[in-house]
Design a protein around this motif. Sequence first.
Motif, PDB file in Angstrom:
ATOM      1  N   ALA A 132       0.846  -1.204   0.000  1.00 36.67           N
ATOM      2  CA  ALA A 132       0.000   0.000   0.000  1.00 36.67           C
ATOM      3  C   ALA A 132       0.876   1.247   0.000  1.00 36.67           C
ATOM      4  CB  ALA A 132      -0.904  -0.015   1.234  1.00 36.67           C
ATOM      5  N   ARG A 133       1.977   1.190   0.759  1.00 39.16           N
ATOM      6  CA  ARG A 133       2.907   2.325   0.796  1.00 39.16           C
ATOM      7  C   ARG A 133       3.491   2.580  -0.596  1.00 39.16           C
ATOM      8  NH1 ARG A 133       6.517   0.437   4.604  1.00 39.16           N
ATOM      9  NH2 ARG A 133       8.156  -0.160   3.136  1.00 39.16           N
ATOM     10  N   CYS A 134       3.886   1.511  -1.257  1.00 36.80           N
ATOM     11  CA  CYS A 134       4.489   1.670  -2.586  1.00 36.80           C
ATOM     12  C   CYS A 134       3.462   2.163  -3.600  1.00 36.80           C
ATOM     13  CB  CYS A 134       5.112   0.347  -3.035  1.00 36.80           C
ATOM     14  SG  CYS A 134       6.538  -0.118  -2.033  1.00 36.80           S
ATOM     15  N   ASP A 135       2.239   1.672  -3.503  1.00 36.30           N
ATOM     16  CA  ASP A 135       1.176   2.157  -4.406  1.00 36.30           C
ATOM     17  C   ASP A 135       0.937   3.652  -4.196  1.00 36.30           C
ATOM     18  OD1 ASP A 135      -0.867  -0.871  -4.274  1.00 36.30           O
ATOM     19  OD2 ASP A 135       0.877  -0.325  -5.502  1.00 36.30           O
ATOM     20  N   ARG A 190      12.670  13.577 -13.371  1.00 34.88           N
ATOM     21  CA  ARG A 190      13.468  12.804 -12.428  1.00 34.88           C
ATOM     22  C   ARG A 190      12.848  12.844 -11.040  1.00 34.88           C
ATOM     23  NH1 ARG A 190      18.767  11.454 -12.108  1.00 34.88           N
ATOM     24  NH2 ARG A 190      18.179  10.806 -10.013  1.00 34.88           N
ATOM     25  N   GLY A 191      12.157  13.915 -10.708  1.00 33.57           N
ATOM     26  CA  GLY A 191      11.492  13.969  -9.408  1.00 33.57           C
ATOM     27  C   GLY A 191      10.446  12.881  -9.309  1.00 33.57           C
ATOM     28  N   ALA A 192       9.650  12.722 -10.384  1.00 37.08           N
ATOM     29  CA  ALA A 192       8.639  11.649 -10.392  1.00 37.08           C
ATOM     30  C   ALA A 192       9.327  10.285 -10.421  1.00 37.08           C
ATOM     31  CB  ALA A 192       7.727  11.817 -11.605  1.00 37.08           C
ATOM     32  N   ALA A 193      10.355  10.172 -11.257  1.00 36.25           N
ATOM     33  CA  ALA A 193      11.048   8.874 -11.411  1.00 36.25           C
ATOM     34  C   ALA A 193      11.701   8.437 -10.102  1.00 36.25           C
ATOM     35  CB  ALA A 193      12.104   8.971 -12.505  1.00 36.25           C
ATOM     36  N   ASN A 194      12.164   9.409  -9.328  1.00 35.58           N
ATOM     37  CA  ASN A 194      12.846   9.065  -8.065  1.00 35.58           C
ATOM     38  C   ASN A 194      11.905   8.441  -7.053  1.00 35.58           C
ATOM     39  OD1 ASN A 194      15.269  10.018  -9.050  1.00 35.58           O
ATOM     40  ND2 ASN A 194      15.093  12.009  -8.044  1.00 35.58           N
ATOM     41  N   PHE A 195      10.612   8.672  -7.184  1.00 37.56           N
ATOM     42  CA  PHE A 195       9.641   7.961  -6.327  1.00 37.56           C
ATOM     43  C   PHE A 195       9.253   6.638  -6.981  1.00 37.56           C
ATOM     44  CE2 PHE A 195       8.981  10.736  -2.834  1.00 37.56           C
ATOM     45  CZ  PHE A 195       9.171  12.026  -3.293  1.00 37.56           C
ATOM     46  N   ARG A 196       9.056   6.690  -8.287  1.00 34.82           N
ATOM     47  CA  ARG A 196       8.551   5.505  -8.996  1.00 34.82           C
ATOM     48  C   ARG A 196       9.536   4.340  -8.904  1.00 34.82           C
ATOM     49  NH1 ARG A 196       6.812   8.126 -13.493  1.00 34.82           N
ATOM     50  NH2 ARG A 196       4.749   8.451 -12.597  1.00 34.82           N
ATOM     51  N   ILE A 197      10.802   4.607  -9.142  1.00 37.33           N
ATOM     52  CA  ILE A 197      11.780   3.514  -9.211  1.00 37.33           C
ATOM     53  C   ILE A 197      11.881   2.767  -7.878  1.00 37.33           C
ATOM     54  CG2 ILE A 197      13.744   5.019  -8.646  1.00 37.33           C
ATOM     55  CD1 ILE A 197      13.972   2.067 -11.086  1.00 37.33           C
ATOM     56  N   PHE A 198      11.843   3.527  -6.797  1.00 38.88           N
ATOM     57  CA  PHE A 198      12.004   2.859  -5.499  1.00 38.88           C
ATOM     58  C   PHE A 198      10.708   2.190  -5.039  1.00 38.88           C
ATOM     59  CE2 PHE A 198      16.317   3.774  -4.824  1.00 38.88           C
ATOM     60  CZ  PHE A 198      16.566   5.032  -5.330  1.00 38.88           C
ATOM     61  N   ALA A 199       9.558   2.775  -5.395  1.00 38.87           N
ATOM     62  CA  ALA A 199       8.287   2.125  -5.051  1.00 38.87           C
ATOM     63  C   ALA A 199       8.173   0.796  -5.794  1.00 38.87           C
ATOM     64  CB  ALA A 199       7.126   3.049  -5.415  1.00 38.87           C
ATOM     65  N   GLU A 200       8.503   0.814  -7.099  1.00 41.70           N
ATOM     66  CA  GLU A 200       8.437  -0.428  -7.888  1.00 41.70           C
ATOM     67  C   GLU A 200       9.421  -1.463  -7.338  1.00 41.70           C
ATOM     68  OE1 GLU A 200       9.330   0.994 -11.775  1.00 41.70           O
ATOM     69  OE2 GLU A 200       7.220   1.385 -12.317  1.00 41.70           O
ATOM     70  N   MET A 201      10.625  -0.986  -7.017  1.00 44.78           N
ATOM     71  CA  MET A 201      11.673  -1.921  -6.586  1.00 44.78           C
ATOM     72  C   MET A 201      11.301  -2.565  -5.253  1.00 44.78           C
ATOM     73  SD  MET A 201      15.590  -0.894  -6.121  1.00 44.78           S
ATOM     74  CE  MET A 201      15.168  -0.288  -4.498  1.00 44.78           C
ATOM     75  N   LEU A 202      10.898  -1.723  -4.313  1.00 48.27           N
ATOM     76  CA  LEU A 202      10.570  -2.270  -2.979  1.00 48.27           C
ATOM     77  C   LEU A 202       9.383  -3.210  -3.051  1.00 48.27           C
ATOM     78  CD1 LEU A 202      11.819  -1.652  -0.111  1.00 48.27           C
ATOM     79  CD2 LEU A 202      12.658  -0.231  -1.940  1.00 48.27           C
ATOM     80  N   LYS A 203       8.442  -2.931  -3.966  1.00 48.99           N
ATOM     81  CA  LYS A 203       7.219  -3.747  -4.039  1.00 48.99           C
ATOM     82  C   LYS A 203       7.524  -5.129  -4.594  1.00 48.99           C
ATOM     83  CE  LYS A 203       2.375  -3.519  -5.511  1.00 48.99           C
ATOM     84  NZ  LYS A 203       1.338  -2.754  -6.253  1.00 48.99           N
ATOM     85  N   HIS A 204       8.532  -5.215  -5.453  1.00 50.50           N
ATOM     86  CA  HIS A 204       8.778  -6.474  -6.173  1.00 50.50           C
ATOM     87  C   HIS A 204      10.078  -7.173  -5.796  1.00 50.50           C
ATOM     88  CE1 HIS A 204       5.274  -5.539  -8.472  1.00 50.50           C
ATOM     89  NE2 HIS A 204       5.797  -4.394  -8.900  1.00 50.50           N
ATOM     90  N   VAL A 223      -2.312  13.488  -2.464  1.00 49.80           N
ATOM     91  CA  VAL A 223      -2.402  12.034  -2.718  1.00 49.80           C
ATOM     92  C   VAL A 223      -2.683  11.245  -1.442  1.00 49.80           C
ATOM     93  CG1 VAL A 223      -0.909  12.163  -4.746  1.00 49.80           C
ATOM     94  CG2 VAL A 223       0.073  11.565  -2.525  1.00 49.80           C
ATOM     95  N   GLY A 224      -2.621  11.951  -0.288  1.00 48.45           N
ATOM     96  CA  GLY A 224      -2.989  11.254   0.941  1.00 48.45           C
ATOM     97  C   GLY A 224      -1.820  10.645   1.692  1.00 48.45           C
ATOM     98  N   ILE A 225      -0.608  11.163   1.451  1.00 52.72           N
ATOM     99  CA  ILE A 225       0.521  10.726   2.291  1.00 52.72           C
ATOM    100  C   ILE A 225       0.227  11.235   3.704  1.00 52.72           C
ATOM    101  CG2 ILE A 225       2.995  10.957   2.727  1.00 52.72           C
ATOM    102  CD1 ILE A 225       2.699   9.518   0.144  1.00 52.72           C
ATOM    103  N   PRO A 226       0.231  10.373   4.693  1.00 50.61           N
ATOM    104  CA  PRO A 226      -0.177  10.810   6.044  1.00 50.61           C
ATOM    105  C   PRO A 226       0.660  11.988   6.538  1.00 50.61           C
ATOM    106  CG  PRO A 226       0.016   8.412   5.951  1.00 50.61           C
ATOM    107  CD  PRO A 226       0.568   8.928   4.655  1.00 50.61           C
ATOM    108  N   LYS A 227       0.007  12.844   7.328  1.00 51.50           N
ATOM    109  CA  LYS A 227       0.728  14.012   7.835  1.00 51.50           C
ATOM    110  C   LYS A 227       1.913  13.573   8.702  1.00 51.50           C
ATOM    111  CE  LYS A 227      -2.532  14.660  11.714  1.00 51.50           C
ATOM    112  NZ  LYS A 227      -1.682  14.788  12.910  1.00 51.50           N
TER     113      LYS A 227
END
Length: 486
Positions: A65-68, A106-120, A197-201
Amino acid sequence: MKTHQLFIDGTYRDAKSGKTFDKISPATGEKIAVVHEALAEDVNDAVMAADAALKGEWGKMPKAARCDLLMRLADAIQARTPDFIEAEVADTAHTRHFAEKVEIPRGAANFRIFAEMLKHTGGEFYHMDTPDHTGAVNLELHRPKGVIGVISPWNAPFLLMTWKVGPALACGNTVVVKPSEESPYTATLLGEVMNEVGIPKGVYNVIHGFGPGSAGELLTQHPKVSGITFTGETRTGEAIMKQAAVGLRDVSFELGGKNPAIIFADADMDKAIEVTMRSVFANTGQVCLGTERVYVERPVFDEYVSRLKAGAEALKHGGPETPGATIGPLISDEHRRKVLGYYDKARELGAKVVTGGGMPQFNDERQGGFFVDPTIWTGLPEDSAIVKEEIFGPCCHVTPFDTEEEVIAMANDTTYGLSATILTENLSRAHRVGGQIEAGLVWVNSWFLRDLRTSFGGSKSSGIGREGGLHSLEFYTERSNLCMKL
Ligand SMILES: NC(=O)c1ccc[n+]([C@@H]2O[C@H](COP(=O)([O-])OP(=O)(O)OC[C@H]3O[C@@H](n4cnc5c(N)ncnc54)[C@H](O)[C@@H]3O)[C@@H](O)[C@H]2O)c1
Ligand SMILES: O=C/C=C/C=C(\O)C(=O)O
């Protein structure tokens, strides 16, 4: 007049310190914003909010859920690209093209790459024999490190800050970000998107201020901060290491460089000019991975110098509002004085000034900006300050060489070890020479090609540790080995 507040526990607010400082446009020298300076109470509020979030919804959130959520954050950044471009350009006077094509994606990619990596990505597992032959299994577990202090520089503010926040959050940590005093805007704006996007405070907090005696130093010393990831000057890294020592705070450093480009006689000269025109002059030379030393095999030395000179003299000065500008200003008057100091030193040391060496004059608003001439030198000895010290401006020194052994020795004769680029059409030479360069990143016939799965960082005075891909787990998580008797 724009005001940049602190972003703490999901809310924008003024600094309790009551102190502010001005942000000056690099393109015109005019004041463009007022920034709230965080001091002890503000820093503590931010760290305590981050600590609370670790124990709240964020800390309890399943990894998938965190990675999503971080993937949605990447999408939301992409959706607000125009806003981030305007923010980055206001702070840095980068061209909109550079912000649009490099920094914000790169700002977007820097979140995407690690979310994908950690999830899989799975983990390590070892089966072992035991004296009673029933065996045991070992599971390598990773848990978040805790509250991470992120201290970032001004030369690529959004790219470099998210390069740290991405893996930190993907690994389940929370962050307190202290962006450079020269570039508060994009880090502050990111708070809006975190809320959208709802990242908790409390997961993402931003405090503004300076280093010594201000928000930066206070963050590195806070007892609830478990690690400091820092990108900036080597001497600042040394100061942070001392500050963070009490409490044994872990550090990850990406620091300065004095990067060589090596051009062999068999290189494709068009490619060599294209690559080094970018590696020397991109972002007005304010790139840690940039080239400030060029070594050219003697048979093609004159041709190379002549063509690089022509390229430098064809660059057009200007800020984001200047049509057709191809080289912008330096970030500040202070930094311009530092770079011009090296321009003067080169002349005093007897350098041949192939082109540049001063600052351009304008009869328009650019006259108030922090512009300097793109500059090329030859003729200095390898032990001169121009060849040894990081200048961080649009300049390089070019030296001829005759053998591979000689150029490898010169390239490695530096206190830094961040990056290098080699131009040759000879594959075995590329492997042979590239494998002997003491740097974290070595490009062949290219520069600044970045695969975010690879290790990134420097050796010697260029840094401590590596981030990027799974290497980021080493800093952003704490490992446990769970050994179970079967
Ligand atoms: N290796 C890399 O990936 C990389 C990338 C970009 C820039 N850099 C380096 O960064 C430098 C340029 O950036 P800069 O001028 O912003 O660097 P800097 O070291 O002056 O400042 C970087 C950040 O550190 C903060 N800071 C300064 N002193 C501090 C202290 N004592 N305690 C805590 N925080 C402190 C600053 O406020 C800023 O946010 C260059 O040397 C460049 O090579 C390295
Ligand atoms: O100025 C330095 C640029 C650094 C770039 C990165 O950290 C990266 O590409 O991840």
